[in-house]
Scaffold this motif. Sequence first.
Motif, PDB file in Angstrom:
ATOM      1  N   ASP A 212      42.249  66.953  27.293  1.00 35.98           N
ATOM      2  CA  ASP A 212      43.321  66.068  27.639  1.00 35.98           C
ATOM      3  C   ASP A 212      43.367  65.812  26.049  1.00 35.98           C
ATOM      4  O   ASP A 212      44.713  66.488  25.562  1.00 35.98           O
TER       5      ASP A 212
ATOM      6  N   GLN B 131      44.792  69.806  25.521  1.00 35.81           N
ATOM      7  CA  GLN B 131      46.125  70.217  25.763  1.00 35.81           C
ATOM      8  C   GLN B 131      46.951  69.330  25.122  1.00 35.81           C
ATOM      9  O   GLN B 131      48.640  69.862  25.938  1.00 35.81           O
TER      10      GLN B 131
ATOM     11  N   SER C 168      47.023  73.802  22.339  1.00 37.89           N
ATOM     12  CA  SER C 168      47.666  73.571  23.262  1.00 37.89           C
ATOM     13  C   SER C 168      47.835  75.216  24.601  1.00 37.89           C
ATOM     14  O   SER C 168      46.993  75.050  25.910  1.00 37.89           O
ATOM     15  N   HIS C 169      48.567  76.086  24.007  1.00 39.14           N
ATOM     16  CA  HIS C 169      49.147  76.994  24.567  1.00 39.14           C
ATOM     17  C   HIS C 169      47.578  78.207  24.064  1.00 39.14           C
ATOM     18  O   HIS C 169      48.063  79.498  24.355  1.00 39.14           O
TER      19      HIS C 169
END
Length: 448
Positions: free
Chosen positions: A310, A313, A319-320
């Motif tokens: 979490d 992300q 995140s990517h």
Amino acid sequence: MIYLAIAVIDQMALKKILIITYYWPPSGGGGVQRWLKFAKYLPEFGWEPIVFTPENPEFDLKDDSLTKEVSPELEVIRFPIWEPFGFYKKIFKKGGKLKQGIVIEKTKMSLIDRLSVWIRANLFIPDPRRFWVKPSVEFLVPFIHQHNIDVVVTTGPPHSMHLIGKSLKKKCQVKWVADFRDPWSDWDILEKLGVKGIALSIHRKLERNVLGVSDLVLVASKGIRRSLMAKYDKTEVRVVTNGYDTDDLKGIYADTNEKKFRITHMGLLNELRNPETLWDCLEEICDERPDFQSDLELVLAGMVSSSILDRIQSSQQLSHTLNHLDYISHQEVLEYYLNSSVLLLLLNQTDTAQLIIPGKLFEYLMVNKPVLAIGKRESEVQEILSETEAGEVFNGDDRDQIKQMILIAYDRFRNGDISRSSGNAEKYLRKNLTHELVSILDQLSLSK
């Protein structure tokens, strides 16, 4: 020095060693590797291994690719085991197992999970495999006499394996080696399980009995040796670390044109090992260097805490870049290692965690890539990294140093230079370590 074994040994002259282990292929994970590799090389040094392992174990990780490591000439005895996990699933209608990863998380534990953990901590001592002890002893006593076994080895965890060895020692008067891959009563997992009071006292009593009855205690680190000797004054505690086997790299090749700056961690990543500073550093570098953000790939494989996933992300910068994989085979793990720019070694911050040398460290040495370790700098891991010139351990709050190491590795990646200086790691070859083990076994078998 590389030790050369005799090419041909008369089979009748081989001494026999019975290895009692819960983890054996197709079991996956780090616990299986130590005695799988010892069993591979022992015959070259005059010892015939025989493996005794459960027929139907409830292990978390499965890796069928490891079965090819088992020689067809190796005798493997698979003996039925009853474990309470099946009862747990039937009563609570759980689809999965009560995994260690559930035990060590602070969040998202249901009432049933908490009850299960309490039962595991207080009723199944030393562990849920204790029900295998009595039937195994009954089977093995005549087997040891009939097959003239010279030495019995029990390897833990699970430490109930040592209770089998203790009974066999008393009933058969056979030489017995208790092998500690991890600590027992000092294991930080026990604290997370909530083991304390009477339950912890029972663990310590069992541990004391094992050390007192065994002919020799073998451990995987100097830290475990210091811990055991400080508590029990046991003189016969010998260290043979884990290691690496270059045969594992056969048929695996590195990509000579790496397109991503890959930072890789394989295995359990939980809240005890969460490197918050690392995530912060990566975000800072992404903000400062747009090329870094586009080049970065963060690979996490295995059981990863939902809170850590979490955190990554939800990051605009990271995140990517995340590539989260489920459990993958040992061969696939090595492929990722070979095709990474930096290998992460994330250590628990507790004092007792410093007793353990993660097995993946030695495979990091084999693939010759820079190691970024985060834990406590004053540790046996740091000694090995310094000795082999493979990397460094940084304290969790060493933000500037962690960031600097990442930037140095990234600049080398941009320049097409992703190797590191090769230090003296040859002594950690599995074959050389087996030679060390055999020296110990030979002395033990000749002693009265």
